[in-house]
Scaffold this active site. Structure first.
Site, PDB file in Angstrom:
ATOM      1  N   ASP A  49       0.844  -1.207   0.000  1.00  9.81           N
ATOM      2  CA  ASP A  49       0.000   0.000   0.000  1.00  9.81           C
ATOM      3  C   ASP A  49       0.878   1.256   0.000  1.00  9.81           C
ATOM      4  OD1 ASP A  49       0.901  -0.168   2.595  1.00  9.81           O
ATOM      5  OD2 ASP A  49      -1.071   0.107   3.542  1.00  9.81           O
ATOM      6  N   SER A  50       2.203   1.074   0.074  1.00  2.55           N
ATOM      7  CA  SER A  50       3.130   2.186  -0.156  1.00  2.55           C
ATOM      8  C   SER A  50       2.903   2.801  -1.533  1.00  2.55           C
ATOM      9  CB  SER A  50       4.584   1.712  -0.025  1.00  2.55           C
ATOM     10  OG  SER A  50       4.787   0.532  -0.781  1.00  2.55           O
ATOM     11  N   ASP A  88      -1.091  -6.219  -0.166  1.00  2.00           N
ATOM     12  CA  ASP A  88      -1.465  -5.565   1.089  1.00  2.00           C
ATOM     13  C   ASP A  88      -2.964  -5.354   1.185  1.00  2.00           C
ATOM     14  OD1 ASP A  88       0.539  -5.028   2.933  1.00  2.00           O
ATOM     15  OD2 ASP A  88       1.191  -3.184   1.933  1.00  2.00           O
ATOM     16  N   LYS A 118      -1.238  -9.444   2.987  1.00  2.00           N
ATOM     17  CA  LYS A 118      -0.482  -8.971   4.154  1.00  2.00           C
ATOM     18  C   LYS A 118      -1.360  -7.972   4.897  1.00  2.00           C
ATOM     19  CE  LYS A 118       3.185  -5.980   3.922  1.00  2.00           C
ATOM     20  NZ  LYS A 118       2.651  -4.820   4.666  1.00  2.00           N
ATOM     21  N   GLU A 120      -1.506  -5.437   8.676  1.00  2.00           N
ATOM     22  CA  GLU A 120      -0.711  -4.857   9.764  1.00  2.00           C
ATOM     23  C   GLU A 120      -1.368  -5.127  11.116  1.00  2.00           C
ATOM     24  OE1 GLU A 120       0.052  -0.708   8.972  1.00  2.00           O
ATOM     25  OE2 GLU A 120       0.886  -1.135   6.984  1.00  2.00           O
ATOM     26  N   GLU A 186       9.136  -4.223  10.733  1.00  2.00           N
ATOM     27  CA  GLU A 186       9.547  -2.917  10.200  1.00  2.00           C
ATOM     28  C   GLU A 186      10.060  -2.023  11.323  1.00  2.00           C
ATOM     29  OE1 GLU A 186       6.876  -0.967   7.455  1.00  2.00           O
ATOM     30  OE2 GLU A 186       8.069   0.880   7.479  1.00  2.00           O
TER      31      GLU A 186
END
Ligand code: KIV
EC number: 2.1.2.11
Length: 287
Positions: A49-50, A88, A118, A120, A186
């Site tokens: 999602d970056s 993501d 993925k 978070e 991270e």
């Protein structure tokens, strides 16, 4: 490479089995050409999602939608045949609970062909991870600095120093116990990353963590020098392509203004070239 020598894309269980082995190599990708460049070099490619920050100019990842992830996921999938694709889950597509997470994870996988999602979060996401894995969705977890939570973390700070270390360790154990096949660490201190890597049974993928992790990931636009708004300490610029691209664009602009581009070799003659009598007629892009 011949068709017989071509390696098959690994799946989530292949990645899990790489625990403690040769480090896993991963980068983010958002487009077909970039995915093609990395296909033969990466074990898995993350549609991160970056993308919101590096390609869409958003100030954080919070504005990234399901539709953006699906569009970029489909583009990346067209460029991969040897590396696994992980995608993501964007902000607000899974945090409400397991049912919402399943609905959106299933859509991401069905519409892009990704082999895993993925998401978070640590302890607080364990129930959701368990729910997804039990229903056929491989999950890569992401703990430490979780950029979708910058508003509650107070910025992009190192996570897990001193008294915070136990919480990050607990997150790692929670996601591994819940069935995640790997976990991104991270921006956590090196010693803590090494301890997590030693304690959990799934591969750790470091970004700003430790060379002792089971694998590494970087944002491709960071490591190629295309994203220049800021450079985190953990990024190594393997190339500085942003300034090269700007120099090429500047040269083009100068040549257009000077009418030196297009040159004779870039334009078409008014008369078609006469075909040689002996040669068989051939389709050509040149005329
Ligand atoms: O979105 C992303 O690029 C990521 C990586 C930084 C791991 O989550």
């Amino acid at each position: 490479m011949s068709a017989t020598a071509r390696k098959m894309a690994p799946n989530a269980e292949d990645i899990r089995a790489r625990k403690g082995g040769t480090p896993l190599v991963s980068l983010t990708a958002y487009t077909t050409p970039m995915a093609q460049f990395m296909d033969g070099h990466c074990d898995f490619v993350l549609v991160g999602d970056s993308v919101g920050m590096v390609l869409h100019g958003l100030p954080s990842t919070l504005g990234v939608s399901m539709e953006m992830m699906i569009l970029h996921g489909q583009a990346v999938a067209r460029g991969l045949s040897q590396a696994m694709m992980v995608i993501d889950m964007p902000f607000a597509s899974y945090e409400e609970g397991p049912a919402q997470a399943f609905r959106n994870a299933a859509r991401l996988m069905a519409e892009t062909g990704a082999g895993a999602v993925k998401l978070e979060g640590g302890v607080e996401m364990a129930e959701t991870i368990r729910f997804l894995v039990k229903r056929g969705i491989p999950v890569m977890a992401h703990i430490g600095l979780t950029p979708q939570s910058i508003n509650t973390l107070g910025g992009y700070k190192v996570q897990g120093r001193d008294a915070q270390a136990d919480a990050v360790l607990a997150d790692a154990h929670a996601v591994a116990d819940a069935g995640a096949f790997s976990v991104v660490l991270e921006k956590v201190p090196q010693g803590l990353a090494d301890r997590i890597t030693a304690e959990v049974a799934i591969p750790t993928i470091g970004i700003g963590a430790s060379a002792g992790c089971d694998g590494q990931i970087l944002v491709v636009d960071d490591m190629l020098g295309f994203f220049t708004a800021f450079k985190p300490k953990f990024v190594k610029r393997y190339a500085d392509l942003g300034p090269l691209a700007e120099a090429a664009i500047s040269e083009y602009a100068t040549e257009v203004r000077a009418r030196s581009f297009p040159a004779p070799e870039h334009v078409f003659a008014d008369q078609a070239p006469v075909a040689a009598k002996t040669a068989a007629p051939k389709a050509s892009q040149k005329d």
